[in-house]
Design an enzyme around this catalytic site. Sequence first.
Site, PDB file in Angstrom:
ATOM      1  N   TYR A   1       0.890  -1.123  -0.024  1.00 30.04           N
ATOM      2  CA  TYR A   1      -0.080  -0.162  -0.056  1.00 30.04           C
ATOM      3  C   TYR A   1       0.965   1.176  -0.038  1.00 30.04           C
ATOM      4  CZ  TYR A   1      -4.146   3.104   0.750  1.00 30.04           C
ATOM      5  OH  TYR A   1      -4.866   4.015   0.734  1.00 30.04           O
TER       6      TYR A   1
ATOM      7  N   PHE B   1      -6.377  20.608 -25.728  1.00 32.63           N
ATOM      8  CA  PHE B   1      -6.977  19.286 -25.814  1.00 32.63           C
ATOM      9  C   PHE B   1      -8.065  19.078 -24.818  1.00 32.63           C
ATOM     10  CE2 PHE B   1      -7.591  14.801 -24.952  1.00 32.63           C
ATOM     11  CZ  PHE B   1      -7.809  14.415 -25.921  1.00 32.63           C
ATOM     12  N   THR B   2      -9.031  18.421 -25.319  1.00 31.20           N
ATOM     13  CA  THR B   2     -10.567  18.315 -24.556  1.00 31.20           C
ATOM     14  C   THR B   2     -10.554  18.186 -23.025  1.00 31.20           C
ATOM     15  OG1 THR B   2     -10.503  15.987 -25.002  1.00 31.20           O
ATOM     16  CG2 THR B   2     -11.769  17.469 -26.717  1.00 31.20           C
TER      17      THR B   2
ATOM     18  N   ASP C   1       2.510  19.283 -21.650  1.00 30.37           N
ATOM     19  CA  ASP C   1       1.589  18.101 -21.734  1.00 30.37           C
ATOM     20  C   ASP C   1       2.630  17.387 -22.251  1.00 30.37           C
ATOM     21  OD1 ASP C   1       0.191  15.993 -22.702  1.00 30.37           O
ATOM     22  OD2 ASP C   1      -1.618  17.206 -23.188  1.00 30.37           O
TER      23      ASP C   1
ATOM     24  N   LYS D   1       0.107   7.070 -23.915  1.00 31.34           N
ATOM     25  CA  LYS D   1       0.598   7.158 -25.395  1.00 31.34           C
ATOM     26  C   LYS D   1       2.317   6.749 -25.258  1.00 31.34           C
ATOM     27  CE  LYS D   1      -3.093   9.934 -25.282  1.00 31.34           C
ATOM     28  NZ  LYS D   1      -3.971   9.787 -24.094  1.00 31.34           N
TER      29      LYS D   1
ATOM     30  N   ARG E   1     -13.590  13.838 -36.144  1.00 32.80           N
ATOM     31  CA  ARG E   1     -13.114  15.195 -35.595  1.00 32.80           C
ATOM     32  C   ARG E   1     -13.622  16.385 -36.290  1.00 32.80           C
ATOM     33  NH1 ARG E   1     -11.065  13.757 -30.371  1.00 32.80           N
ATOM     34  NH2 ARG E   1     -13.276  13.384 -30.569  1.00 32.80           N
TER      35      ARG E   1
ATOM     36  N   PHE F   1     -20.122  13.119 -29.555  1.00 37.11           N
ATOM     37  CA  PHE F   1     -19.654  12.365 -30.510  1.00 37.11           C
ATOM     38  C   PHE F   1     -19.772  10.776 -29.787  1.00 37.11           C
ATOM     39  CE2 PHE F   1     -15.790  12.550 -28.057  1.00 37.11           C
ATOM     40  CZ  PHE F   1     -15.754  13.774 -27.448  1.00 37.11           C
TER      41      PHE F   1
HETATM   42  N1  F0G Z   1      -3.178  14.987 -23.521  1.00 33.00           N
HETATM   43  C1  F0G Z   1      -3.226  14.958 -24.864  1.00 33.00           C
HETATM   44  C2  F0G Z   1      -2.342  15.716 -25.840  1.00 33.00           C
HETATM   45  C3  F0G Z   1      -4.089  13.822 -25.234  1.00 33.00           C
HETATM   46  O1  F0G Z   1      -4.157  13.309 -26.368  1.00 33.00           O
HETATM   47  C4  F0G Z   1      -4.988  13.000 -24.387  1.00 33.00           C
HETATM   48  C5  F0G Z   1      -5.596  12.123 -24.544  1.00 33.00           C
HETATM   49  C6  F0G Z   1      -4.755  13.522 -22.855  1.00 33.00           C
HETATM   50  C7  F0G Z   1      -3.936  14.600 -22.621  1.00 33.00           C
HETATM   51  C8  F0G Z   1      -5.502  12.781 -21.644  1.00 33.00           C
HETATM   52  O2  F0G Z   1      -4.539  11.653 -21.463  1.00 33.00           O
HETATM   53  O3  F0G Z   1      -6.650   9.948 -21.989  1.00 33.00           O
HETATM   54  O4  F0G Z   1      -4.562   9.388 -20.270  1.00 33.00           O
HETATM   55  O5  F0G Z   1      -6.415  10.904 -19.803  1.00 33.00           O
HETATM   56  N2  F0G Z   1      -5.873  11.463 -25.889  1.00 33.00           N
HETATM   57  C9  F0G Z   1      -6.514  10.578 -26.338  1.00 33.00           C
HETATM   58  C10 F0G Z   1      -6.915  10.610 -27.752  1.00 33.00           C
HETATM   59  C11 F0G Z   1      -8.029  10.242 -25.491  1.00 33.00           C
HETATM   60  O6  F0G Z   1      -7.506   9.603 -28.245  1.00 33.00           O
HETATM   61  O7  F0G Z   1      -6.395  11.428 -28.243  1.00 33.00           O
HETATM   62  P1  F0G Z   1      -5.827  10.478 -20.879  1.00 33.00           P
END
Ligand code: F0G
Length: 458
Positions: free
Chosen positions: A73, A125-126, A216, A259, A383, A449
């Site tokens: 833990y 990024f979203t 990032d 990634k 997209r 989406f």
């Molecule tokens: N920043 C970037 C540039 C990303 O592409 C993603 C995720 C994240 C942050 C968030 O990371 O998914 O580990 O929480 N991109 C995925 C995509 C979902 O399909 O491009 P995560």
Amino acid sequence: MDYKYMAEPYKIKMVEPIAVTTREQREEALKKAGYNTFLLDSEDVYIDLLTDSGTNAMSDNQWAGLMLGDEAYAGSKNFKHLQEAVRELYGFKHVVPTHQGRGAENLLSQIMIKPGDYVPGNMYFTTTRAHQELNGATFRDIIIDEAHDPQNEHPFKGNIDLRKLQDLIDEVGAEKIPYICLAVTVNLAGGQPVAMSNIKDVYALAQKHNIKVMMDATRCVENACFIKQREPGYAHKTIKEIVREMFSYSDGCTMSGKKDGIVNIGGFLALNDDDLYQKATSLVVVYEGMPSYGGMTGRDMEALARGMYESMDYHFISHRLDQVKYLGDRLMAAGIPIVKPVGGHAIFLDAKAFYPQIPQDEFPAQMLAAQLYLQSGVRSMERGIISAGRDKDGNHHYPKLELVRLTIPRRVYTYSHLDVVADSVIDLYKEREKVKGLRFVYEPPVLRFFTARFEPIK
Ligand code: F0G
């Protein structure tokens, strides 16, 4: 050895069979999924290019690491390995493991942002922007204008426009800017890299105004490889040296290990500042877990640490970029409209140019993704206007870019798979004039989406 595209720098020791389906089966599956590729079952997909996130193939070395999980833990030895990897490869003093990238974004946004702040970034990024906004900040896009033009061949289309950054500092004051969010590479611009000279200049300007730079780091190894290939003075440096130098011009990073960490789950927040680290550790226990595991198991931390070392291998990363380039070159040779130059993780098809007869509010990119699945069982991601959603008054946002993303997972597919993808897109392009658009059958109120359903317009 001279080669145009590097062959796979690995051999296959375990295989996972994938579904070879008939057109009738795919018609059925697509109807069941409401013409939305997010709603397809994975077992109905032949080649899955929905995302490169968490879809990586781990090495034998990483799988062996899973067996060495120390699931204590507190104080797991795998955490120490992850800490060593972050210190040696990225150069940051502290690391806070999280369940994935957005977990780290949550922590960073909470410890640094006050309501009324501004966070500038090179496109958004979203999930990153959502966390900034949830904490009361306004996001400002300060990427160079070239990034918004799909045909512009700028080699570092992810660069920050220093004039836009200075203008924002003059407008709102440096004390309202807790940090600059610098993504390497820029996903939504098409996987475009940032030049080392730009990273350096951004850091110098930020330091002058006492503003922090938070990277990032999600696709940082791809970015380093582009620097090696394109930026004068870096051809003879190793990927490891370039990655270290990139991060030396920053104060910390959020990382999605899914990634460039070459794993299926995991991420972290890395920081140099002791006080910020203290704040992050007091939050991580609320949202993720103890500071020595965050959202991860011991075995997952081990796989991530090993993946980070493997990602520094030039053959690994140049093969990855070559795979993406190979698909891009085949499509461009056939005159298919795509975003240029080809980026690090995906090919983006320009659906507006592909189906000019389909108005944007009849969803050309959604239809192209559906047609590609129907044709060959290849899954891609819209997209465009569906992803962009609606404004406060209920009208569609009409984004400039109406794209279909073909995202290549790491170490999963071969050039033969990419030939199937290219041949299928080329066939669709020959029959492009016959195709009509889609209309909604069901439209969810947020992030539509993911779960929207459609039917073809007759
Ligand atoms: N920043 C970037 C540039 C990303 O592409 C993603 C995720 C994240 C942050 C968030 O990371 O998914 O580990 O929480 N991109 C995925 C995509 C979902 O399909 O491009 P995560």
